[in-house]
Design a protein around this motif. Structure first.
Motif, short mmCIF file in Angstrom:
data_model
loop_
_atom_site.label_atom_id
_atom_site.label_comp_id
_atom_site.label_asym_id
_atom_site.label_seq_id
_atom_site.Cartn_x
_atom_site.Cartn_y
_atom_site.Cartn_z
N ALA A 1 17.34 -12.33 35.59
CA ALA A 1 16.21 -13.26 36.00
C ALA A 1 16.61 -14.32 36.89
O ALA A 1 17.68 -14.88 36.76
N ASP A 2 15.53 -14.87 37.93
CA ASP A 2 15.98 -15.72 38.99
C ASP A 2 15.08 -17.19 38.23
O ASP A 2 14.11 -17.39 37.99
N THR B 1 7.08 -13.72 27.46
CA THR B 1 6.43 -13.01 28.45
C THR B 1 7.02 -12.26 29.56
O THR B 1 7.00 -11.08 29.82
N ASN B 2 8.07 -13.13 29.99
CA ASN B 2 8.88 -12.42 31.07
C ASN B 2 9.77 -11.29 30.44
O ASN B 2 9.95 -10.31 31.25
N THR C 1 19.71 -11.57 28.74
CA THR C 1 19.05 -12.90 29.15
C THR C 1 19.00 -13.86 28.28
O THR C 1 18.41 -13.70 26.96
N GLY D 1 12.68 -18.63 40.21
CA GLY D 1 11.29 -17.99 39.99
C GLY D 1 10.07 -18.88 39.35
O GLY D 1 10.25 -19.90 39.03
N SER E 1 21.36 -15.34 32.82
CA SER E 1 20.84 -13.64 32.94
C SER E 1 21.58 -12.92 33.90
O SER E 1 21.21 -12.66 35.24
N LYS F 1 7.36 -8.35 30.43
CA LYS F 1 6.88 -7.91 31.66
C LYS F 1 7.91 -7.29 32.82
O LYS F 1 7.98 -6.01 33.50
N HIS F 2 9.11 -7.96 32.61
CA HIS F 2 10.44 -7.90 33.52
C HIS F 2 11.72 -7.30 33.23
O HIS F 2 12.37 -6.59 33.93
N ALA F 3 11.66 -7.41 31.83
CA ALA F 3 13.23 -7.34 31.37
C ALA F 3 13.66 -6.00 30.80
O ALA F 3 14.86 -5.60 30.71
N ASP F 4 12.57 -5.06 30.54
CA ASP F 4 12.59 -3.95 29.94
C ASP F 4 13.49 -3.95 28.55
O ASP F 4 14.45 -3.20 28.35
N ARG G 1 17.64 -5.89 31.01
CA ARG G 1 18.45 -5.69 32.04
C ARG G 1 19.02 -7.09 32.92
O ARG G 1 19.86 -6.96 33.56
#
Length: 381
Positions: A341-342, A306-307, A372, A345, A366, A310-313, A338
């Motif tokens: 990742a934190d 899911t990450n 990642t 988070g 990451s 949504k966030h990694a493109d 890209r």
């Protein structure tokens, strides 16, 4: 994100035979140096006790540093779990015993070299022109090398027990560490459950509830406008279908029933089919892991995928699952996005707490620019 542990203990890690052999070779070198350094320390210690009537050895800081060096070697090469602090007076007795082990290690490694040398006759002994003389020597050398490898393993065990005896951790320290670890895990699980409830509430409020409100409005319009009732009822059917789909999606995120019905492999295959990104799944375990482990493993993969969406493109995600009932279940989720990742988070922190509750370990790598890689290791015993 790795589970937070007190700084007094080091996490035990498995080591290959070649790494343990290298550790023993380093132990021989440090043992020789320690033995040469201990001679003046012991002599000056006895002289100081004779003059001052005290049993405090000189160069205590030096012996403690040498013991810390040995501890670092045991952790790095042998995967031992050694306390980070201990009484200073234990360092000198430990190092004295280490000198004897270094001598034994040197003899063991020399025997290994001799065995390998004679064993190599099976490869090049034919050049000597006397197979009857070289073949028995080669077989004997191979047998001797095999026994010596087992001796190195036994020597590793003796070194670890010796360090535990003098440096700890003691049973009380280990128990205190375990209690702290369980308290942290319990607090993390409570926080993760609370955060999961908040997420479910948001999903229901922002998704299903809004669809049901739209459904109610469409039915109200149909009642108020009989001439357009068919149009409004059609919209109501669409809203009902969307609400049902979103409700199923929320239920799937809460807990997929296929996990109980067909196991972890089938649940991950369904997850890959539902993902908008291409997901390459490599699932090798033959034996199904215990249900709590399978559940935690599924949610690790689900959150990581899911990450990535949504966030990694990212353009592709690779999921690798190994281990099983006899070995720790290892899950590795890698994407070509890209990065950045934190680990602190909300999503990854919740996963770390879920994994820590099972005495597992979660690692997030990451770097900016990617890729990642999220790796989780869950014990199955």
């Amino acid at each position: 994100m790795r589970e937070k542990r007190p700084p007094t203990l080091s996490r035990p890690r498995s080591r290959s035979r070649s790494r343990r052999l290298l550790g023993e070779l380093a132990g021989v070198a440090t043992g020789v140096v320690t033995g040469l350094a201990l001679v003046p320390v012991v002599l000056l210690g006895w002289a100081g006790r004779a003059r001052r009537g005290t049993a405090t050895p000189p160069f205590t800081a030096l012996t403690v540093r040498a013991a810390r060096l040995e501890r670092a070697r045991l952790i790095r090469f042998l995967g031992a779990e050694i306390a980070g602090s201990w009484p200073a007076h234990r360092a000198l007795p430990y190092l004295s015993c280490r000198v004897g082990l270094a001598v034994l290690g040197a003899l063991t490694l020399a025997t290994l070299v001799i065995g390998l040398g004679y064993g190599s006759l099976l490869l090049w002994g034919w050049a000597l022109g006397s197979p009857l003389a070289t073949v028995p020597s080669g077989i004997g050398g191979t047998f001797l090398a095999s026994l010596t490898v087992l001796g190195v393993s036994a020597l590793v065990g003796v070194e670890t027990r010796l360090a535990h005896h003098f440096l700890g951790p003691s049973e009380r320290e280990a128990l205190r560490h375990r209690i702290t670890q369980l308290a942290d895990s319990r607090a993390g699980v409570v926080e993760a459950i609370t955060e999961e409830r908040r997420r479910i509430e948001r999903d229901l409020h922002d998704g299903v509830q809004q669809r049901l409100v739209a459904l109610g409005l469409a039915l109200s319009r149909a009642q108020r406008s009989p001439e357009r009732a068919a149009e409004h009822l059609g919209q109501a059917r669409k809203d009902a279908a969307l609400a049902l789909a979103e409700l199923r999606e929320v239920a799937w995120r809460v807990y997929p029933t296929v996990l109980d019905e067909a196991g972890l492999g089938a649940a991950l295959e369904t997850l890959a089919e539902r993902c908008p990104l291409p997901v390459r799944l490599r699932h090798t375990p033959v034996t199904e892991p215990p249900r709590p482990v399978a559940t935690a493993g599924y949610f690790v993969v689900c959150e990581a995928v899911t990450n990535a969406v949504k966030h990694a493109d990212a353009a592709e995600v690779t999921v690798t699952v190994t281990g099983g009932a006899a070995e720790p279940l290892t899950l590795r989720v890698a994407d070509d996005g890209r990065g950045g990742a934190d680990p602190a988070g909300g999503g990854l922190l919740g996963l770390a707490r879920r994994v820590a509750a099972l005495d597992g370990r979660l690692d997030v790598h990451s770097p900016p620019g990617g890729p990642t890689v999220i790796t989780a290791e869950l014990p199955c015993d």
